[in-house]
Design an enzyme around this catalytic site. Sequence first.
Site, PDB file in Angstrom:
ATOM      1  CG  ASP A  42      -2.111   0.893   1.096  1.00  0.00           C
ATOM      2  OD1 ASP A  42      -2.365   1.382  -0.020  1.00  0.00           O
ATOM      3  OD2 ASP A  42      -2.791   1.130   2.111  1.00  0.00           O
ATOM      4  CG  HIS A  82      -0.214   2.401  -9.366  1.00  0.00           C
ATOM      5  ND1 HIS A  82      -0.445   1.976  -8.080  1.00  0.00           N
ATOM      6  CD2 HIS A  82      -1.298   3.165  -9.702  1.00  0.00           C
ATOM      7  CE1 HIS A  82      -1.614   2.451  -7.657  1.00  0.00           C
ATOM      8  NE2 HIS A  82      -2.139   3.186  -8.617  1.00  0.00           N
ATOM      9  CG  LEU A 126       9.660 -17.076  -3.831  1.00  0.00           C
ATOM     10  CD1 LEU A 126       9.612 -17.005  -2.307  1.00  0.00           C
ATOM     11  CD2 LEU A 126      10.044 -15.701  -4.373  1.00  0.00           C
TER      12      LEU A 126
END
Length: 248
Positions: A28, A45, A139
């Site tokens: 956020d 962004h 991962l």
Amino acid sequence: MIAPLASSAAKSSKSGFFVPRHVAIIMDGNGRWASARHLPRLAGHKKGADAVKKTVRAAAEMGIEVLTLYAFSSENWRRPASEVADLMGLLRLCLQQEMQNLKEKGICLKVIGDYTRLDQDLVSLLNKAIEITADNTRLTLVFALNYGAQDELVHVTRLIAKQACKGLLDPDNIDVSTIESFLYTRDLPPLDLVIRTSGEKRLSNFLLWQAAYAELLFIDTLWPDFDSETLKTAVEEYARRERRYGGL
Ligand code: IPE
Ligand code: IPE
Ligand code: MG
């Protein structure tokens, strides 16, 4: 009778401290990062997408097994159409640029959330990335896309109700493990740590079931400023926590 909970055992990483197996991040603060610089939200962004790349690399190097990233919530459709289009455009670009890299770096991509509601070409790109990275084990990178925990629990409830209607499942036998077996996260290890950036202290409909006994960490760093050092500091804080699961 309550069975003792199997804790998600921390394991020693190459860097010498204990790392959680499954870390989730509520990424956020992109908009505020941009506003502080008098830039359009899209600039935040874009910088946020760079932070995703850095964080994925750092998580793999640290020995984290699963990194779940909240990229687009089921409530984010409420944003102006232009911002939704910008976010989807960025996701498209990142997938096109990084898909091969994920495969080569041993990263397995998974998606949680009803991502089939995204544009058809994005759904195809995601399916392709999921398919070509399916055998990777270094991962697991989980993208939460059009994800909402309440939607997830509605989805689970419907599946369980259908099974019960068909006589495949006795309602009296529904327990915690039944519900967990239908969650989007059913194949993932338990959630150990949730990090939220930008100073907001809420879960915003993220992994509500899975976070039941996860450690929560709220930090002021805005997501575009998040990097390997921030992740390391968060993991060190996690290592200092004592998890009791209601016991002593
Ligand atoms: C996070 O940053 C990105 C998404 C929710 C997709 P925000 O866009 O929420 O940034 P702020 O909260 O407005 O600063
Ligand atoms: C949560 O952030 C969703 C993601 C990070 C994808 P928001 O910015 O949408 O959350 P609220 O609206 O502040 O709760
Ligand atoms: Mg926000």
